[in-house]
Design a protein around this motif. Structure first.
Motif, PDB file in Angstrom:
ATOM      1  N   PHE A 144       0.868  -1.187   0.000  1.00  0.00           N
ATOM      2  CA  PHE A 144       0.000   0.000   0.000  1.00  0.00           C
ATOM      3  C   PHE A 144       0.897   1.226   0.000  1.00  0.00           C
ATOM      4  O   PHE A 144       2.041   1.201   0.478  1.00  0.00           O
ATOM      5  CB  PHE A 144      -0.944   0.003   1.205  1.00  0.00           C
ATOM      6  N   ASP A 145       0.377   2.323  -0.548  1.00  0.00           N
ATOM      7  CA  ASP A 145       1.115   3.578  -0.605  1.00  0.00           C
ATOM      8  C   ASP A 145       0.872   4.395   0.659  1.00  0.00           C
ATOM      9  O   ASP A 145      -0.115   4.168   1.369  1.00  0.00           O
ATOM     10  CB  ASP A 145       0.683   4.393  -1.830  1.00  0.00           C
ATOM     11  N   PRO A 146       1.735   5.373   0.945  1.00  0.00           N
ATOM     12  CA  PRO A 146       1.517   6.240   2.119  1.00  0.00           C
ATOM     13  C   PRO A 146       0.154   6.918   2.110  1.00  0.00           C
ATOM     14  O   PRO A 146      -0.468   7.090   3.168  1.00  0.00           O
ATOM     15  CB  PRO A 146       2.654   7.267   1.999  1.00  0.00           C
ATOM     16  N   GLU A 147      -0.337   7.298   0.921  1.00  0.00           N
ATOM     17  CA  GLU A 147      -1.643   7.963   0.812  1.00  0.00           C
ATOM     18  C   GLU A 147      -2.801   7.035   1.143  1.00  0.00           C
ATOM     19  O   GLU A 147      -3.930   7.494   1.361  1.00  0.00           O
ATOM     20  CB  GLU A 147      -1.836   8.529  -0.600  1.00  0.00           C
ATOM     21  N   ASP A 148      -2.562   5.727   1.149  1.00  0.00           N
ATOM     22  CA  ASP A 148      -3.623   4.763   1.465  1.00  0.00           C
ATOM     23  C   ASP A 148      -3.826   4.583   2.965  1.00  0.00           C
ATOM     24  O   ASP A 148      -4.794   3.960   3.395  1.00  0.00           O
ATOM     25  CB  ASP A 148      -3.297   3.396   0.833  1.00  0.00           C
ATOM     26  N   ILE A 149      -2.897   5.113   3.760  1.00  0.00           N
ATOM     27  CA  ILE A 149      -3.007   5.034   5.223  1.00  0.00           C
ATOM     28  C   ILE A 149      -3.723   6.284   5.720  1.00  0.00           C
ATOM     29  O   ILE A 149      -3.266   7.403   5.513  1.00  0.00           O
ATOM     30  CB  ILE A 149      -1.615   4.953   5.879  1.00  0.00           C
ATOM     31  N   HIS A 150      -4.864   6.099   6.355  1.00  0.00           N
ATOM     32  CA  HIS A 150      -5.630   7.226   6.892  1.00  0.00           C
ATOM     33  C   HIS A 150      -5.561   7.167   8.424  1.00  0.00           C
ATOM     34  O   HIS A 150      -5.968   6.170   9.029  1.00  0.00           O
ATOM     35  CB  HIS A 150      -7.078   7.162   6.409  1.00  0.00           C
TER      36      HIS A 150
END
Length: 365
Positions: free
Chosen positions: A334-340
């Motif tokens: 997963f990309d950093p932007e996928d972590i909320h």
């Protein structure tokens, strides 16, 4: 420009039940809004207070900046489409649509073209003389909308008005409602408990639970940046895990540190992590940021739904176009932007301020 504003609205009944707790919201002119939440969350109560069918125990309702809290419903420039449509079975389509205009004692030479235009708007040309009993559910829905818009309201309220339709017709009416709203350019406020419905139709969504607004924003904002556990679980499927914010743009969960896109929190602050199942890409264990073991798999037509478990016994939900074998070890990328990252017990005001703060810093770099 705000056409409707609710200021500190509370609704308390005689038996002590509190349906709304200090509700503050603003509705802009010409947009499509959805009030989304489970049964008993207070969304229909908000609609009834805006329409004037119920009075708040505390607070104000403003319309174009004027206090209408105690104004008679008939004097408000607001019309409502109810869940059961509330059509008159003894009147034909024309007379149902013309009913409000006749009550206002409009002359027939104005009523006829107004009804014709309203029926044309909802694609019911040629249906004026049909009996209500001869119409399908979708056609009755259109008649109810035509009856509402023929009065040229500034705001149209729709209370679970698609819930009685089958899935295919419901989809069609979602597109039609959105098209009608854009063509008329008036404000629609739509009450629903269906997340997909709200996401697909709205300019902005208010998510309610426990008689309070949990979060408001665009569909993308609500889905990508849920403010708390309830919103994350209610709006789509989610993987939610405990974590710790190391510093801006770095978070720890599953005993590992990851780069992320969130900031504005205290160092080492306890947080919750949300990763949507469709944001997890299956790869080899060697290439994955996490390694899990597949437990179950369902084929849902356009994707596989895989449930897996990691070394710490955390459960993971994965949506993928690629299947796997049961008990197979999978790498998850997963990309950093996928972590909320969600703060514990953060208010909408604090959330917005934090977002603006670090977005502003990025913009100045």
């Amino acid at each position: 420009m705000d056409i409707i504003e609710l200021k500190h609205v509370t609704k308390r009944y005689d038996d002590g039940f509190v349906a709304l707790k200090d509700i503050n919201l603003k509705i802009e002119s010409g947009k499509f809004y959805s009030l989304l939440g489970p049964s008993g969350s207070g969304k229909s109560t908000i609609l009834r207070i805006i329409a004037g069918f119920s009075s708040p125990t505390e607070g104000q309702v403003l319309f174009d900046g004027k206090d209408i809290t105690n104004l008679d419903p008939a004097k408000r420039q607001i019309n409502t489409v109810f869940q059961n449509y509330a059509l008159f079975p003894h009147l034909n389509v024309f007379d149902n649509v013309a009913f409000g205009l006749k009550i206002k004692k409009q002359p027939m030479n104005k009523i006829k073209p107004a009804v014709r235009d309203a029926l044309h708007m909802v694609r019911l040309d040629g249906y004026a003389n049909r009996e209500i009993s001869e119409l399908s559910g979708g056609q009755q829905q259109r008649v109810a909308i035509a009856r509402a818009i023929v009065n040229e309201p500034k705001v149209l309220l729709l209370d679970e008005s698609l819930s009685a339709l089958d899935k295919r017709l419901r989809k069609e009416m979602q597109f039609e409602l959105r098209a009608i709203q854009k063509k008329l350019g008036i404000t629609f406020i739509f009450v629903t408990h269906d997340q997909e419905e709200a996401l697909s139709m709205s300019d902005e969504i208010f998510v309610l639970n426990d008689s309070k607004i949990q979060q408001n924003g665009t569909p993308v904002d609500i889905y990508d940046e849920p403010i708390n556990d309830f919103v994350a679980r209610f709006i789509g499927d989610s993987n939610i895990l405990p974590g710790r914010m190391i510093k801006d743009f770095e978070v720890e969960f599953t005993n590992q540190k990851f780069q992320c896109a969130d900031a504005g929190m205290k160092p080492n602050e306890k947080v919750e992590i949300v990763i949507r199942p469709e944001d997890l890409d299956i790869t080899s264990p060697e290439k994955g940021k996490l390694v899990v073991t597949a437990q179950t798999q369902l084929f849902l037509g356009d994707h596989f739904e895989i449930k897996a478990i990691d070394a710490d016994e955390n459960e993971w939900l994965i949506h993928s176009t690629n299947g796997c074998k049961l008990n197979e070890r999978l790498g998850l990328y997963f990309d950093p932007e996928d972590i909320h990252v969600m703060r514990l017990h953060e208010s909408q005001k604090d959330f917005d301020a934090r977002l603006e703060s670090y977005e502003g810093e990025d913009g100045n770099e």
